[in-house]
Design a protein around this motif. Structure first.
Motif, PDB file in Angstrom:
ATOM      1  N   SER A  18       0.857  -1.188   0.000  1.00  0.00           N
ATOM      2  CA  SER A  18       0.000   0.000   0.000  1.00  0.00           C
ATOM      3  C   SER A  18       0.893   1.237   0.000  1.00  0.00           C
ATOM      4  O   SER A  18       2.120   1.139  -0.064  1.00  0.00           O
ATOM      5  CB  SER A  18      -0.921   0.007   1.228  1.00  0.00           C
ATOM      6  N   SER A  19       0.270   2.404   0.097  1.00  0.00           N
ATOM      7  CA  SER A  19       1.041   3.641   0.182  1.00  0.00           C
ATOM      8  C   SER A  19       1.839   3.725   1.482  1.00  0.00           C
ATOM      9  O   SER A  19       2.728   4.572   1.621  1.00  0.00           O
ATOM     10  CB  SER A  19       0.101   4.846   0.067  1.00  0.00           C
ATOM     11  N   TRP A  20       1.550   2.849   2.445  1.00  0.00           N
ATOM     12  CA  TRP A  20       2.302   2.807   3.698  1.00  0.00           C
ATOM     13  C   TRP A  20       3.619   2.050   3.536  1.00  0.00           C
ATOM     14  O   TRP A  20       4.495   2.141   4.396  1.00  0.00           O
ATOM     15  CB  TRP A  20       1.460   2.135   4.788  1.00  0.00           C
ATOM     16  N   GLY A  21       3.731   1.257   2.472  1.00  0.00           N
ATOM     17  CA  GLY A  21       4.952   0.494   2.254  1.00  0.00           C
ATOM     18  C   GLY A  21       4.663  -0.888   1.702  1.00  0.00           C
ATOM     19  O   GLY A  21       3.506  -1.274   1.495  1.00  0.00           O
ATOM     20  N   GLN A  22       5.749  -1.625   1.471  1.00  0.00           N
ATOM     21  CA  GLN A  22       5.634  -2.977   0.956  1.00  0.00           C
ATOM     22  C   GLN A  22       5.386  -3.957   2.093  1.00  0.00           C
ATOM     23  O   GLN A  22       5.801  -3.735   3.233  1.00  0.00           O
ATOM     24  CB  GLN A  22       6.926  -3.365   0.221  1.00  0.00           C
ATOM     25  N   ALA A  23       4.690  -5.042   1.767  1.00  0.00           N
ATOM     26  CA  ALA A  23       4.415  -6.066   2.769  1.00  0.00           C
ATOM     27  C   ALA A  23       5.728  -6.627   3.323  1.00  0.00           C
ATOM     28  O   ALA A  23       6.699  -6.822   2.591  1.00  0.00           O
ATOM     29  CB  ALA A  23       3.572  -7.175   2.153  1.00  0.00           C
ATOM     30  N   GLY A  24       5.746  -6.866   4.617  1.00  0.00           N
ATOM     31  CA  GLY A  24       6.943  -7.374   5.272  1.00  0.00           C
ATOM     32  C   GLY A  24       7.225  -6.629   6.561  1.00  0.00           C
ATOM     33  O   GLY A  24       6.395  -5.852   7.053  1.00  0.00           O
ATOM     34  N   THR A  25       8.397  -6.841   7.122  1.00  0.00           N
ATOM     35  CA  THR A  25       8.782  -6.177   8.371  1.00  0.00           C
ATOM     36  C   THR A  25       8.961  -4.683   8.128  1.00  0.00           C
ATOM     37  O   THR A  25       9.709  -4.279   7.242  1.00  0.00           O
ATOM     38  CB  THR A  25      10.091  -6.764   8.915  1.00  0.00           C
ATOM     39  N   SER A  26       8.265  -3.871   8.887  1.00  0.00           N
ATOM     40  CA  SER A  26       8.313  -2.419   8.675  1.00  0.00           C
ATOM     41  C   SER A  26       8.997  -1.665   9.808  1.00  0.00           C
ATOM     42  O   SER A  26       9.503  -0.560   9.605  1.00  0.00           O
ATOM     43  CB  SER A  26       6.889  -1.868   8.499  1.00  0.00           C
ATOM     44  N   GLU A  27       9.018  -2.249  11.000  1.00  0.00           N
ATOM     45  CA  GLU A  27       9.520  -1.487  12.148  1.00  0.00           C
ATOM     46  C   GLU A  27       9.820  -2.436  13.294  1.00  0.00           C
ATOM     47  O   GLU A  27       9.262  -3.535  13.376  1.00  0.00           O
ATOM     48  CB  GLU A  27       8.460  -0.470  12.578  1.00  0.00           C
ATOM     49  N   ASN A  28      10.710  -2.013  14.189  1.00  0.00           N
ATOM     50  CA  ASN A  28      10.971  -2.756  15.416  1.00  0.00           C
ATOM     51  C   ASN A  28      11.215  -1.774  16.557  1.00  0.00           C
ATOM     52  O   ASN A  28      11.893  -0.764  16.383  1.00  0.00           O
ATOM     53  CB  ASN A  28      12.184  -3.668  15.268  1.00  0.00           C
ATOM     54  N   ARG A  29      10.629  -2.076  17.708  1.00  0.00           N
ATOM     55  CA  ARG A  29      10.793  -1.221  18.883  1.00  0.00           C
ATOM     56  C   ARG A  29      11.311  -2.048  20.057  1.00  0.00           C
ATOM     57  O   ARG A  29      10.773  -3.111  20.376  1.00  0.00           O
ATOM     58  CB  ARG A  29       9.469  -0.560  19.273  1.00  0.00           C
ATOM     59  N   VAL A  30      12.347  -1.525  20.702  1.00  0.00           N
ATOM     60  CA  VAL A  30      12.897  -2.122  21.913  1.00  0.00           C
ATOM     61  C   VAL A  30      12.932  -1.035  22.982  1.00  0.00           C
ATOM     62  O   VAL A  30      13.378   0.080  22.716  1.00  0.00           O
ATOM     63  CB  VAL A  30      14.320  -2.667  21.680  1.00  0.00           C
ATOM     64  N   SER A  31      12.442  -1.342  24.166  1.00  0.00           N
ATOM     65  CA  SER A  31      12.390  -0.303  25.200  1.00  0.00           C
ATOM     66  C   SER A  31      12.748  -0.859  26.563  1.00  0.00           C
ATOM     67  O   SER A  31      12.626  -2.064  26.826  1.00  0.00           O
ATOM     68  CB  SER A  31      10.993   0.334  25.257  1.00  0.00           C
ATOM     69  N   ALA A  32      13.195   0.036  27.430  1.00  0.00           N
ATOM     70  CA  ALA A  32      13.450  -0.259  28.837  1.00  0.00           C
ATOM     71  C   ALA A  32      12.978   0.945  29.647  1.00  0.00           C
ATOM     72  O   ALA A  32      13.292   2.080  29.306  1.00  0.00           O
ATOM     73  CB  ALA A  32      14.927  -0.532  29.085  1.00  0.00           C
ATOM     74  N   MET A  33      12.210   0.678  30.690  1.00  0.00           N
ATOM     75  CA  MET A  33      11.595   1.773  31.454  1.00  0.00           C
ATOM     76  C   MET A  33      11.558   1.429  32.938  1.00  0.00           C
ATOM     77  O   MET A  33      11.380   0.271  33.324  1.00  0.00           O
ATOM     78  CB  MET A  33      10.172   2.028  30.943  1.00  0.00           C
ATOM     79  N   LEU A  34      11.709   2.471  33.750  1.00  0.00           N
ATOM     80  CA  LEU A  34      11.471   2.357  35.181  1.00  0.00           C
ATOM     81  C   LEU A  34      10.080   2.917  35.476  1.00  0.00           C
ATOM     82  O   LEU A  34       9.777   4.055  35.104  1.00  0.00           O
ATOM     83  CB  LEU A  34      12.526   3.119  35.978  1.00  0.00           C
ATOM     84  N   ASP A  35       9.265   2.108  36.126  1.00  0.00           N
ATOM     85  CA  ASP A  35       7.897   2.506  36.469  1.00  0.00           C
ATOM     86  C   ASP A  35       7.816   2.745  37.970  1.00  0.00           C
ATOM     87  O   ASP A  35       8.071   1.831  38.770  1.00  0.00           O
ATOM     88  CB  ASP A  35       6.905   1.423  36.043  1.00  0.00           C
ATOM     89  N   PHE A  36       7.483   3.976  38.354  1.00  0.00           N
ATOM     90  CA  PHE A  36       7.403   4.357  39.767  1.00  0.00           C
ATOM     91  C   PHE A  36       5.938   4.447  40.192  1.00  0.00           C
ATOM     92  O   PHE A  36       5.163   5.202  39.592  1.00  0.00           O
ATOM     93  CB  PHE A  36       8.089   5.709  39.997  1.00  0.00           C
ATOM     94  N   LYS A  37       5.575   3.706  41.221  1.00  0.00           N
ATOM     95  CA  LYS A  37       4.215   3.774  41.769  1.00  0.00           C
ATOM     96  C   LYS A  37       4.166   4.898  42.798  1.00  0.00           C
ATOM     97  O   LYS A  37       4.649   4.770  43.924  1.00  0.00           O
ATOM     98  CB  LYS A  37       3.823   2.444  42.412  1.00  0.00           C
ATOM     99  N   LEU A  38       3.567   6.031  42.405  1.00  0.00           N
ATOM    100  CA  LEU A  38       3.548   7.208  43.275  1.00  0.00           C
ATOM    101  C   LEU A  38       2.518   7.072  44.384  1.00  0.00           C
ATOM    102  O   LEU A  38       2.736   7.529  45.503  1.00  0.00           O
ATOM    103  CB  LEU A  38       3.276   8.456  42.437  1.00  0.00           C
ATOM    104  N   ASP A  39       1.370   6.485  44.063  1.00  0.00           N
ATOM    105  CA  ASP A  39       0.356   6.168  45.067  1.00  0.00           C
ATOM    106  C   ASP A  39      -0.505   5.044  44.519  1.00  0.00           C
ATOM    107  O   ASP A  39      -0.159   4.414  43.521  1.00  0.00           O
ATOM    108  CB  ASP A  39      -0.487   7.400  45.449  1.00  0.00           C
ATOM    109  N   GLN A  40      -1.644   4.801  45.173  1.00  0.00           N
ATOM    110  CA  GLN A  40      -2.479   3.660  44.797  1.00  0.00           C
ATOM    111  C   GLN A  40      -2.978   3.744  43.353  1.00  0.00           C
ATOM    112  O   GLN A  40      -3.211   2.726  42.701  1.00  0.00           O
ATOM    113  CB  GLN A  40      -3.675   3.568  45.747  1.00  0.00           C
ATOM    114  N   HIS A  41      -3.140   4.957  42.836  1.00  0.00           N
ATOM    115  CA  HIS A  41      -3.739   5.125  41.510  1.00  0.00           C
ATOM    116  C   HIS A  41      -2.789   5.717  40.459  1.00  0.00           C
ATOM    117  O   HIS A  41      -3.168   5.786  39.293  1.00  0.00           O
ATOM    118  CB  HIS A  41      -4.967   6.039  41.614  1.00  0.00           C
ATOM    119  N   THR A  42      -1.602   6.139  40.844  1.00  0.00           N
ATOM    120  CA  THR A  42      -0.757   6.923  39.940  1.00  0.00           C
ATOM    121  C   THR A  42       0.592   6.259  39.706  1.00  0.00           C
ATOM    122  O   THR A  42       1.253   5.828  40.653  1.00  0.00           O
ATOM    123  CB  THR A  42      -0.521   8.334  40.516  1.00  0.00           C
ATOM    124  N   HIS A  43       0.987   6.209  38.436  1.00  0.00           N
ATOM    125  CA  HIS A  43       2.284   5.665  38.050  1.00  0.00           C
ATOM    126  C   HIS A  43       3.010   6.676  37.161  1.00  0.00           C
ATOM    127  O   HIS A  43       2.396   7.331  36.315  1.00  0.00           O
ATOM    128  CB  HIS A  43       2.126   4.351  37.282  1.00  0.00           C
TER     129      HIS A  43
END
Length: 268
Positions: free
Chosen positions: A212-237
């Protein structure tokens, strides 16, 4: 060497009349836990590093910043019969061109149903406003379906998410429909040495299913991530991390985006 040291400690405690926890079973338990801690840290570091190295090639680079604001909850307050129905909305801005220009603004909305303790099904919609460099501005309409599977493995939680997307461009000449599938693997580990803090690592390849206009069929992208998640309170991160986005292109050099992630999430 470890066993010899353990019995040396026991002998010293008896000579001094000290009370020491030197039972062989207890000592082996703590030693095993220490080894598991080291092996899990090593596994996460290697996992993220391998995928970054695997895509090392001639590519253009840019520095991005993604800022997200998320609200999530369930429908049990509306009715006890809806306790398995979930909802999630998110607003995200993406700054590119060395973190100077607003290149994307996205709004996500989705609703899900908890099929079992580990399995859930979601339906969602994304509206995306894009301002690419040296190209015409346009908007994207994207519907998608998610299948999520969670399971406790080792000291953390493993999540698999399969997302099937239908993408349509607005206000451009090429407005054909594109089909894309994404497979995310995520591991969340509550750090024993940092209170209310989790390390979250993920890997997510993207595959175009049709030409399609988005590109050819096949692998289009790869994402690798690392994150620290802090629990600030019972409802908030609060999440702070890094994402490496590798975009495969056929008509020019591939693109690598080094991205700073800042996520604020509220759960109800």
């Amino acid at each position: 060497v470890t066993v010899r040291a353990m019995y040396s400690v026991r002998w010293l405690c008896r000579q001094k009349g000290w009370r020491c926890v030197t039972d062989p079973l207890i000592m082996r338990y703590f030693l095993r836990r220490k080894l598991e801690l080291k092996s899990n840290i090593l596994l996460m570091v290697v996992w993220v590093g391998v995928f970054n190295i695997s895509f090392a090639s001639a590519a253009e680079e840019d520095f991005y910043g993604w800022q997200s604001f998320t609200l999530a909850g369930d429908m049990r307050k509306v009715s006890p019969r809806l306790d398995k129905v979930r909802w999630n909305v998110m607003s995200q801005t993406r700054l590119g061109n060395n973190h100077k220009d607003l290149t994307e603004y996205l709004l996500f909305a989705q609703v899900g149903y908890q099929l079992s303790d580990s399995l859930s099904l979601w339906l969602g919609y994304t509206h995306d406003w894009l301002t690419p460099r040296n190209k015409q501005e346009y908007q994207e309409h994207r519907s998608y379906q998610d299948l999520l599977w969670d399971r406790s493995i080792g000291p953390g939680l493993l999540r698999l998410r399969t997302r099937f997307e239908q993408r349509f461009k607005q206000a451009v000449n090429n407005s054909d429909l594109a089909w894309r599938i994404r497979q995310m693997i995520e591991y969340r580990w509550s750090l024993p040495f940092l209170s209310k803090t989790s390390l979250v690592v993920s890997e997510e390849p993207f595959f175009l299913l049709n030409n399609s206009s988005w590109g050819q069929a096949g692998t289009s992208e790869n994402r690798v991530s690392a994150m620290l998640d802090f629990k600030l309170d019972q409802h908030t991160h609060l999440g702070l991390g890094y994402l490496n986005q590798y975009i495969f292109r056929t008509d020019q050099d591939n693109q690598v985006n080094h991205t700073l992630l800042v996520n604020m999430a509220f759960n109800f």
